[in-house]
Design a protein around this motif. Sequence first.
Motif, PDB file in Angstrom:
ATOM      1  N   GLU A 153     -15.597   4.121   6.044  1.00  0.00           N
ATOM      2  CA  GLU A 153     -14.254   3.922   5.310  1.00  0.00           C
ATOM      3  C   GLU A 153     -13.149   4.984   5.543  1.00  0.00           C
ATOM      4  N   HIS A 154     -13.330   5.797   6.606  1.00  0.00           N
ATOM      5  CA  HIS A 154     -12.562   6.738   6.804  1.00  0.00           C
ATOM      6  C   HIS A 154     -10.997   6.370   6.667  1.00  0.00           C
ATOM      7  N   PHE A 155     -10.602   4.945   7.014  1.00  0.00           N
ATOM      8  CA  PHE A 155      -9.498   4.737   7.312  1.00  0.00           C
ATOM      9  C   PHE A 155      -8.459   4.609   5.969  1.00  0.00           C
ATOM     10  N   ILE A 156      -9.359   4.847   4.881  1.00  0.00           N
ATOM     11  CA  ILE A 156      -8.598   4.755   3.470  1.00  0.00           C
ATOM     12  C   ILE A 156      -7.649   6.037   3.513  1.00  0.00           C
ATOM     13  N   LEU A 157      -8.288   7.191   3.924  1.00  0.00           N
ATOM     14  CA  LEU A 157      -7.510   8.359   3.930  1.00  0.00           C
ATOM     15  C   LEU A 157      -6.271   8.195   4.788  1.00  0.00           C
ATOM     16  N   ASN A 158      -6.268   7.531   5.615  1.00  0.00           N
ATOM     17  CA  ASN A 158      -4.913   7.357   6.226  1.00  0.00           C
ATOM     18  C   ASN A 158      -4.107   6.405   5.423  1.00  0.00           C
ATOM     19  N   VAL A 159      -4.614   5.439   4.891  1.00  0.00           N
ATOM     20  CA  VAL A 159      -4.105   4.538   4.254  1.00  0.00           C
ATOM     21  C   VAL A 159      -3.125   5.090   2.925  1.00  0.00           C
ATOM     22  N   PHE A 160      -4.065   5.811   2.182  1.00  0.00           N
ATOM     23  CA  PHE A 160      -3.593   6.656   1.017  1.00  0.00           C
ATOM     24  C   PHE A 160      -2.417   7.595   1.536  1.00  0.00           C
ATOM     25  N   THR A 161      -2.630   8.315   2.585  1.00  0.00           N
ATOM     26  CA  THR A 161      -1.494   9.362   3.216  1.00  0.00           C
ATOM     27  C   THR A 161      -0.539   8.691   3.622  1.00  0.00           C
ATOM     28  N   SER A 162      -0.652   7.692   4.237  1.00  0.00           N
ATOM     29  CA  SER A 162       0.852   7.053   4.659  1.00  0.00           C
ATOM     30  C   SER A 162       1.653   6.249   3.522  1.00  0.00           C
ATOM     31  N   LEU A 163       0.721   5.699   2.519  1.00  0.00           N
ATOM     32  CA  LEU A 163       1.500   5.214   1.346  1.00  0.00           C
ATOM     33  C   LEU A 163       2.301   6.385   0.616  1.00  0.00           C
ATOM     34  N   THR A 164       1.673   7.521   0.483  1.00  0.00           N
ATOM     35  CA  THR A 164       2.199   8.657  -0.242  1.00  0.00           C
ATOM     36  C   THR A 164       3.315   8.937   0.461  1.00  0.00           C
ATOM     37  N   LEU A 165       3.718   8.920   1.698  1.00  0.00           N
ATOM     38  CA  LEU A 165       4.665   9.450   2.553  1.00  0.00           C
ATOM     39  C   LEU A 165       5.938   8.435   2.425  1.00  0.00           C
ATOM     40  N   ILE A 166       5.459   7.016   2.256  1.00  0.00           N
ATOM     41  CA  ILE A 166       6.474   5.995   1.999  1.00  0.00           C
ATOM     42  C   ILE A 166       7.036   6.019   0.652  1.00  0.00           C
ATOM     43  N   GLU A 167       6.374   6.377  -0.402  1.00  0.00           N
ATOM     44  CA  GLU A 167       6.711   6.337  -1.667  1.00  0.00           C
ATOM     45  C   GLU A 167       7.623   7.787  -1.788  1.00  0.00           C
ATOM     46  N   LEU A 168       7.108   8.847  -1.284  1.00  0.00           N
ATOM     47  CA  LEU A 168       8.020  10.157  -1.311  1.00  0.00           C
ATOM     48  C   LEU A 168       9.338   9.739  -0.682  1.00  0.00           C
ATOM     49  N   LEU A 169       9.409   9.134   0.574  1.00  0.00           N
ATOM     50  CA  LEU A 169      10.385   8.914   0.991  1.00  0.00           C
ATOM     51  C   LEU A 169      11.618   7.930   0.331  1.00  0.00           C
ATOM     52  N   GLY A 170      10.835   7.154  -0.366  1.00  0.00           N
ATOM     53  CA  GLY A 170      11.598   6.180  -1.335  1.00  0.00           C
ATOM     54  C   GLY A 170      12.258   6.670  -2.387  1.00  0.00           C
ATOM     55  N   LYS A 171      11.427   7.740  -2.783  1.00  0.00           N
ATOM     56  CA  LYS A 171      12.260   8.712  -4.047  1.00  0.00           C
ATOM     57  C   LYS A 171      13.462   9.416  -3.725  1.00  0.00           C
ATOM     58  N   TYR A 172      13.711   9.506  -2.352  1.00  0.00           N
ATOM     59  CA  TYR A 172      15.006  10.086  -1.620  1.00  0.00           C
ATOM     60  C   TYR A 172      15.701   8.933  -1.258  1.00  0.00           C
ATOM     61  N   ASP A 173      15.629   7.620  -1.433  1.00  0.00           N
ATOM     62  CA  ASP A 173      16.103   6.542  -1.193  1.00  0.00           C
ATOM     63  C   ASP A 173      16.213   6.379   0.345  1.00  0.00           C
ATOM     64  N   ILE A 174      14.925   6.515   1.010  1.00  0.00           N
ATOM     65  CA  ILE A 174      14.668   6.313   2.415  1.00  0.00           C
ATOM     66  C   ILE A 174      13.937   5.331   2.526  1.00  0.00           C
ATOM     67  N   LYS A 175      14.078   4.373   3.261  1.00  0.00           N
ATOM     68  CA  LYS A 175      12.916   3.106   3.498  1.00  0.00           C
ATOM     69  C   LYS A 175      12.291   3.664   4.861  1.00  0.00           C
ATOM     70  N   GLY A 176      10.957   3.988   4.668  1.00  0.00           N
ATOM     71  CA  GLY A 176      10.021   4.170   5.694  1.00  0.00           C
ATOM     72  C   GLY A 176       9.304   3.178   6.176  1.00  0.00           C
ATOM     73  N   SER A 177       8.619   3.225   7.290  1.00  0.00           N
ATOM     74  CA  SER A 177       7.576   2.001   7.620  1.00  0.00           C
ATOM     75  C   SER A 177       6.346   2.815   8.311  1.00  0.00           C
ATOM     76  N   ILE A 178       5.335   2.335   8.305  1.00  0.00           N
ATOM     77  CA  ILE A 178       4.196   2.910   8.912  1.00  0.00           C
ATOM     78  C   ILE A 178       3.817   2.527  10.317  1.00  0.00           C
ATOM     79  N   LYS A 179       4.075   3.320  10.925  1.00  0.00           N
ATOM     80  CA  LYS A 179       3.583   3.106  12.561  1.00  0.00           C
ATOM     81  C   LYS A 179       2.181   3.378  12.692  1.00  0.00           C
TER      82      LYS A 179
END
Length: 244
Positions: free
Chosen positions: A72-98
């Motif tokens: 289930e290692h990929f869940i670490l990637n999922v949590f981290t990617s979503l963290t960065l999306i939320e972080l950017l959102g806090k600064y009004d930047i719309k990111g996407s996960i490549k």
Amino acid sequence: MNDWKIIKLEDCDSTNSYAKELRKQGLLEGRTAIMSGWQTKGRGQATNSWFSEKNQNLLCSICLKVSIPASEHFILNVFTSLTLIELLGKYDIKGSIKWPNDIYVDNQKIAGILIENSLMGAQITETIIGIGLNVNQQNFPDTIPNPVSMHQLKSRTFDLQEILTALLHILEKAFAQEEQPMRQQAFNSYLLNLYKLNTWSLYRTNDQNFEGRIIGVKPDGRLIIETDGGKLKLFEFGEISFLI
Ligand code: BTN
């Protein structure tokens, strides 16, 4: 937030390598975040390097004890990617996960992730989550493909310490999602935030270009692409490149 140990370095070879060394010496206790102003050997995926101007960007490694089956290692990637999306959102930047390890804004890369795990048998017991986020850098060398920074997008300077604090705050919430339904929800939001989801585009595998569209990601992390002949193909990390 008060049980994080924060290590701030002026420079080091790579925050991930520094973290691994601390772990080897048994010096990584509890939750630790290592942040460096500069890296002499910043590492990216595979044999890539990570370039960043001195004191301009967030270069950090977050070290956590976890208990996750290796399958289930990929869940670490999922949590981290979503963290960065939320972080950017806090600064009004719309990111996407490549997929699999980058964060994009439109067609430009703003962050890269390098996760390195320790296993005990078939269980991941410790993870080092390396994050390089382009924050205040205003010019990038031509050798870096399509980079972008928060400063270039928002025309202002950001406080790196404040960004790290916000990142850790979001990340600890993400990693607290231990129950399966919450993980499933996180996985669904990962899919919703995927770069080029459902968009016909050009890809390359085994020295051949083909047109396809991303229709999802398997829970084990393999990318699912529908080809123009209607077939579904699965790709592991490193097996496919995005051409446009
Ligand atoms: C990639 O895009 O290939 C992943 C880049 C990860 C870069 C970060 S910077 C902090 C941490 N230390 C490293 O040496 N690499 C990661």
